[in-house]
Design a protein around this motif. Structure first.
Motif, PDB file in Angstrom:
ATOM      1  N   LEU A 119     -40.375 -31.525   8.316  1.00 34.70           N
ATOM      2  CA  LEU A 119     -39.312 -32.307   7.692  1.00 34.70           C
ATOM      3  C   LEU A 119     -38.423 -32.864   8.797  1.00 34.70           C
ATOM      4  O   LEU A 119     -37.872 -32.099   9.599  1.00 34.70           O
ATOM      5  CB  LEU A 119     -38.495 -31.425   6.745  1.00 34.70           C
ATOM      6  CG  LEU A 119     -37.223 -32.051   6.162  1.00 34.70           C
ATOM      7  CD1 LEU A 119     -37.573 -33.190   5.208  1.00 34.70           C
ATOM      8  CD2 LEU A 119     -36.381 -30.993   5.456  1.00 34.70           C
ATOM      9  N   GLU A 120     -38.299 -34.178   8.854  1.00 38.97           N
ATOM     10  CA  GLU A 120     -37.454 -34.789   9.869  1.00 38.97           C
ATOM     11  C   GLU A 120     -36.006 -34.864   9.379  1.00 38.97           C
ATOM     12  O   GLU A 120     -35.758 -35.160   8.209  1.00 38.97           O
ATOM     13  CB  GLU A 120     -37.963 -36.191  10.226  1.00 38.97           C
ATOM     14  CG  GLU A 120     -39.338 -36.173  10.880  1.00 38.97           C
ATOM     15  CD  GLU A 120     -39.726 -37.530  11.448  1.00 38.97           C
ATOM     16  OE1 GLU A 120     -38.972 -38.508  11.234  1.00 38.97           O
ATOM     17  OE2 GLU A 120     -40.776 -37.606  12.103  1.00 38.97           O
ATOM     18  N   VAL A 121     -35.069 -34.613  10.284  1.00 36.47           N
ATOM     19  CA  VAL A 121     -33.650 -34.657   9.960  1.00 36.47           C
ATOM     20  C   VAL A 121     -32.974 -35.647  10.903  1.00 36.47           C
ATOM     21  O   VAL A 121     -33.151 -35.584  12.124  1.00 36.47           O
ATOM     22  CB  VAL A 121     -33.000 -33.268  10.091  1.00 36.47           C
ATOM     23  CG1 VAL A 121     -31.519 -33.338   9.728  1.00 36.47           C
ATOM     24  CG2 VAL A 121     -33.722 -32.246   9.204  1.00 36.47           C
ATOM     25  N   TYR A 122     -32.225 -36.585  10.322  1.00 35.02           N
ATOM     26  CA  TYR A 122     -31.492 -37.597  11.085  1.00 35.02           C
ATOM     27  C   TYR A 122     -29.999 -37.475  10.784  1.00 35.02           C
ATOM     28  O   TYR A 122     -29.612 -37.294   9.627  1.00 35.02           O
ATOM     29  CB  TYR A 122     -31.941 -39.009  10.696  1.00 35.02           C
ATOM     30  CG  TYR A 122     -33.357 -39.345  11.067  1.00 35.02           C
ATOM     31  CD1 TYR A 122     -33.652 -40.082  12.211  1.00 35.02           C
ATOM     32  CD2 TYR A 122     -34.422 -38.943  10.250  1.00 35.02           C
ATOM     33  CE1 TYR A 122     -34.962 -40.411  12.536  1.00 35.02           C
ATOM     34  CE2 TYR A 122     -35.735 -39.259  10.567  1.00 35.02           C
ATOM     35  CZ  TYR A 122     -35.993 -39.993  11.722  1.00 35.02           C
ATOM     36  OH  TYR A 122     -37.296 -40.310  12.034  1.00 35.02           O
ATOM     37  N   ASP A 123     -29.186 -37.602  11.781  1.00 37.77           N
ATOM     38  CA  ASP A 123     -27.736 -37.645  11.600  1.00 37.77           C
ATOM     39  C   ASP A 123     -27.268 -39.093  11.670  1.00 37.77           C
ATOM     40  O   ASP A 123     -27.562 -39.817  12.628  1.00 37.77           O
ATOM     41  CB  ASP A 123     -27.032 -36.802  12.656  1.00 37.77           C
ATOM     42  CG  ASP A 123     -27.154 -35.317  12.354  1.00 37.77           C
ATOM     43  OD1 ASP A 123     -26.816 -34.932  11.213  1.00 37.77           O
ATOM     44  OD2 ASP A 123     -27.594 -34.560  13.238  1.00 37.77           O
ATOM     45  N   ALA A 124     -26.524 -39.519  10.635  1.00 39.11           N
ATOM     46  CA  ALA A 124     -26.123 -40.916  10.522  1.00 39.11           C
ATOM     47  C   ALA A 124     -25.016 -41.288  11.490  1.00 39.11           C
ATOM     48  O   ALA A 124     -24.888 -42.453  11.862  1.00 39.11           O
ATOM     49  CB  ALA A 124     -25.693 -41.214   9.090  1.00 39.11           C
ATOM     50  N   GLY A 125     -24.191 -40.312  11.888  1.00 44.88           N
ATOM     51  CA  GLY A 125     -23.067 -40.650  12.750  1.00 44.88           C
ATOM     52  C   GLY A 125     -22.127 -41.612  12.048  1.00 44.88           C
ATOM     53  O   GLY A 125     -21.697 -41.380  10.920  1.00 44.88           O
ATOM     54  N   ASP A 126     -21.835 -42.752  12.690  1.00 40.86           N
ATOM     55  CA  ASP A 126     -20.932 -43.733  12.102  1.00 40.86           C
ATOM     56  C   ASP A 126     -21.644 -44.720  11.179  1.00 40.86           C
ATOM     57  O   ASP A 126     -20.990 -45.561  10.549  1.00 40.86           O
ATOM     58  CB  ASP A 126     -20.231 -44.527  13.210  1.00 40.86           C
ATOM     59  CG  ASP A 126     -19.311 -43.652  14.054  1.00 40.86           C
ATOM     60  OD1 ASP A 126     -18.814 -42.642  13.509  1.00 40.86           O
ATOM     61  OD2 ASP A 126     -19.115 -43.971  15.240  1.00 40.86           O
ATOM     62  N   ALA A 127     -22.960 -44.645  11.092  1.00 40.87           N
ATOM     63  CA  ALA A 127     -23.721 -45.587  10.270  1.00 40.87           C
ATOM     64  C   ALA A 127     -23.619 -45.220   8.796  1.00 40.87           C
ATOM     65  O   ALA A 127     -23.359 -44.068   8.429  1.00 40.87           O
ATOM     66  CB  ALA A 127     -25.183 -45.603  10.701  1.00 40.87           C
TER      67      ALA A 127
END
Length: 474
Positions: A119-127
């Motif tokens: 399972l891939e996890v991405y952090d959006a940050g300011d997006a």
């Protein structure tokens, strides 16, 4: 009509402008390993349903991905999503199936009893997390699967401020067709734990190679051969307006069709899918002048008891011949009601054998027998309590008003091949959505728009007048 829903056959949906460019997708924050163990393992030929979609995938240079993105309920954790992925991989054999190829490139299926995915996890940050999820979805849609070394399911979580906000899931089309996907979603939602039922892909291949399966295939091939030897060879005379890029797509949203279909169905004593196929045939005849109209309706095949509940590819495109010359819509509907029964019965066959048969008959006739005209009704045709409440002048006024809300738009142009003509129908909040994918070298953009608007106009007139004036074939 027992049709399928698989919309992916004509190719991936056109890209939508996003606030997060594909090139700006951040690196994966983490990959959560997900181990799984499920029932069954082995290697065999592709099932007929897998062959059907494999031909489409190969012909269109695409994995024909299905899936998308959804917001996650508040409080969902990464661990929760990982467990959902484990559930999918454990429960459904098609998600544990990869392909193998011999030296000549001939594919077979391999079902694994266990394995590991991530399972891939991405952090959006300011997006914007929704825009990031859409960018990931689009990148995955544009990146073909590795059918040998990659599991056919990709899943990612997008987080904002450390909290999961969106889920992205993309599968290659070998996993399932649209009705199978709907069943899968229901089981995931309810976390069904009872054993899966029905004949899965590996079992299907074994049955299809059995004497019983070969008898079914032989009957279907005889049905096809009888049609291929007698129908007019060409569906389209050739476009007067070929374009570059060659292959185009369009959307047509019609609240008038939604309103007119149940009126015609009630009067003729049939169902709305049969009426819709009839309207398509009449409109196509008026554009091309070819009669009888030959259509390949996509049939989900789940009326067959062993396939009723399976989450895998079983949909196939049958073949239906409709004589629409000098007939009212009601008469065509009756002919379609009878004709589609044979189309369903014989829409279960080895696609590779049908391809060879078409080539053989074309050689013997000395001309290409063109049956690349598809119709895929994925709509549910849910009826409103008010569908049949109007009549007379009130119905006329309502239908004419609905026609004014029709929207037609071009959605994509590409060089990658698609079928010569592939029409799909889906539910939409503002009326039925008709998607048209076509080859401009065989079917012009003007004819395409005329086809969509013609279906609507014919439906409105037929709803208002059962003796709709007959328009003879050209």
């Amino acid at each position: 009509m027992d049709t399928d829903d698989t919309g992916a056959r004509p190719g991936p949906a056109p890209a939508t402008p996003v606030a997060v460019p594909l090139s700006a997708i951040p690196p994966v924050t983490e990959r959560v390993p997900v181990d799984f163990t499920g029932e069954g393992a082995g290697v065999d030929e592709l099932s007929w349903g897998m062959w059907e979609i494999w031909h489409a995938m190969s012909g269109q240079n695409s994995s024909l991905p299905i899936g998308g993105r959804v917001p996650l309920p508040e409080g969902t954790t990464v661990a929760d999503v990982a467990e959902e992925l484990r559930y999918l991989m454990t429960r459904f054999p098609s998600m544990r199936t990869r392909l193998r190829f011999d030296a000549e490139g001939w594919p077979t299926q391999q079902l694994f009893g266990s394995g590991r995915t991530a399972l891939e996890v991405y952090d959006a940050g300011d997006a914007d997390p929704d825009q990031l999820a859409l960018a990931i979805e689009l990148r995955w849609r544009e990146t073909d699967f590795d059918y040998v070394d990659e599991w056919p399911v990709r899943m990612a979580v997008v987080r904002q401020d450390g909290l999961p906000s969106h889920l992205v899931t993309i599968m290659d089309h070998l996993v399932t067709d649209a009705l199978g996907a709907m069943m899968m979603l229901r089981e995931v939602k309810d976390r069904v734990t009872t054993p899966v039922t029905g004949m899965q892909q590996l079992e299907q291949a074994r049955w299809q190679n059995s004497p019983a399966g070969q008898r079914q295939n032989d009957k279907a091939l005889r049905h096809w051969e009888g049609i291929l030897r007698t129908i007019p060879a060409g569906r389209f005379a050739g476009s007067a307006d070929p374009r570059s890029p060659r292959h185009w797509s369009a959307d047509f949203r019609s609240p008038a069709l939604t309103a007119a279909l149940p009126v015609i169905a009630a009067r003729t004593g049939t169902d709305t899918p049969t009426v819709l196929l009839s309207l398509y045939a009449v409109a196509l005849n008026r554009i091309t002048g070819v009669n009888p109209v030959v259509v390949r309706p996509v049939v989900n095949n789940r009326f067959r008891p062993a396939l009723a509940d399976v989450v895998c590819m079983v949909a196939q495109a049958g073949i239906c011949v409709l004589d629409v010359a000098d007939a009212t819509v009601d008469q065509v509907v009756e002919r379609a009601r009878r004709g589609t029964m044979s189309a369903y019965k014989y829409a279960y066959f080895h696609p590779e054998h049908v391809r060879r048969l078409i080539a053989q008959v074309s050689r013997e006739r000395g001309e290409e027998v063109d049956v690349a005209c598809f119709f895929n009704d994925r709509s549910t045709h849910r009826k409103s309590p008010d569908d049949l409440a109007l009549s007379g002048d009130e119905l006329d006024e309502a239908l004419r008003k609905a026609q004014g809300d029709t929207v037609f738009r071009w959605t994509a142009q590409r060089e990658d091949p698609i079928e010569r003509l592939f029409v799909s129908v889906d539910d939409a909040p503002d009326g039925l959505l008709i998607e048209i994918h076509f080859d401009t070298h065989f079917f012009s953009p003007a004819d395409t728009e005329a086809l969509a608007r013609g279906m609507e106009a014919i439906a409105v007139e037929a709803a208002l007048d059962p003796a709709l004036p007959k328009e003879p074939s050209r």
